[in-house]
Scaffold this motif. Sequence first.
Motif, short mmCIF file in Angstrom:
data_model
loop_
_atom_site.label_atom_id
_atom_site.label_comp_id
_atom_site.label_asym_id
_atom_site.label_seq_id
_atom_site.Cartn_x
_atom_site.Cartn_y
_atom_site.Cartn_z
N CYS A 104 -2.42 67.74 8.11
CA CYS A 104 -4.13 67.01 7.71
C CYS A 104 -3.69 65.77 6.13
CB CYS A 104 -4.61 67.82 6.50
SG CYS A 104 -5.09 69.48 7.93
N GLN A 105 -3.05 66.27 5.84
CA GLN A 105 -2.23 64.47 4.55
C GLN A 105 -1.89 63.33 5.16
OE1 GLN A 105 0.03 67.07 1.86
NE2 GLN A 105 -1.62 67.23 0.75
N PRO B 231 -5.78 56.75 0.82
CA PRO B 231 -4.84 56.48 -0.32
C PRO B 231 -4.96 58.33 -0.91
CG PRO B 231 -6.60 55.99 -1.58
CD PRO B 231 -7.19 56.58 -0.05
N ARG B 232 -3.46 58.80 -1.27
CA ARG B 232 -2.48 59.57 -1.87
C ARG B 232 -3.67 60.40 -3.14
NH1 ARG B 232 -3.49 62.68 1.60
NH2 ARG B 232 -3.17 64.37 -0.07
N GLN B 233 -3.49 59.36 -4.25
CA GLN B 233 -4.35 59.29 -4.79
C GLN B 233 -5.58 58.83 -5.19
OE1 GLN B 233 -2.35 60.94 -7.02
NE2 GLN B 233 -0.74 61.59 -6.27
N ASP C 143 -11.33 63.06 4.84
CA ASP C 143 -11.16 64.26 3.95
C ASP C 143 -11.14 65.83 4.76
OD1 ASP C 143 -10.46 65.99 1.39
OD2 ASP C 143 -13.06 66.45 1.85
N LEU C 144 -9.66 66.45 4.75
CA LEU C 144 -9.39 67.35 5.69
C LEU C 144 -9.17 67.87 4.52
CD1 LEU C 144 -7.70 65.37 8.19
CD2 LEU C 144 -9.64 65.76 8.64
N ASP C 145 -9.53 69.85 4.74
CA ASP C 145 -9.28 70.64 4.35
C ASP C 145 -8.68 71.73 4.98
OD1 ASP C 145 -9.85 69.11 1.65
OD2 ASP C 145 -11.97 69.55 1.28
N ILE C 146 -7.93 72.69 4.68
CA ILE C 146 -8.25 74.09 5.21
C ILE C 146 -9.55 74.71 5.01
CG2 ILE C 146 -6.02 75.75 6.23
CD1 ILE C 146 -4.24 73.82 6.24
#
Length: 170
Positions: free
Chosen positions: A76-77, A86-88, A98-101
């Motif tokens: 996902c990241q 961006p990671r930050q 935006d991907l959330d488990i």
Amino acid sequence: MALHTAYIGAGSNIGDRMDHLAKAYHRLLHTPGIENAAASSAYISEPLGITDQEMFTNMVFMLRTTLSPEQLLRICQDTETALGRPRQHERWSPRVIDLDILFFDTLQLTTPELVIPHPELHKRKFVLLPLLDIADPYHPALAKNARKLLEECPDTSKVMQQKGAPEAPF
């Protein structure tokens, strides 16, 4: 290898939101270890936190996978990064993707990197409504199915199904 069912909350509010969601879905679907997927309808929702930004388009993806929760988090990241996030980033800020488990079977997991079930999902109509398009999973920590969580959801924001959006698989 065991086959698990995972639910991923997906959202975008920058640029062509449906295109970003479609690209994320297809990238996940074509990942080794992910054998099947389904997607909810698209929903438009008001932003949380920083409210002076574009509306979000949200969906939920259901995946059948042999990956571990940690492997799925990395996928996902990596997908977010590949699509331009961006990671930050500032919490609640606009984002391409935006991907959330949300759920991983009925697993309860808390690590510094990952909490399953997602700790806020029961407070968010923009997660619960699309989730119920494809399933009514059981929340093991709250001992309730998603439908009951929606009935009790304190979220008063406007969330509406996006009319005319392409149906998955896009």
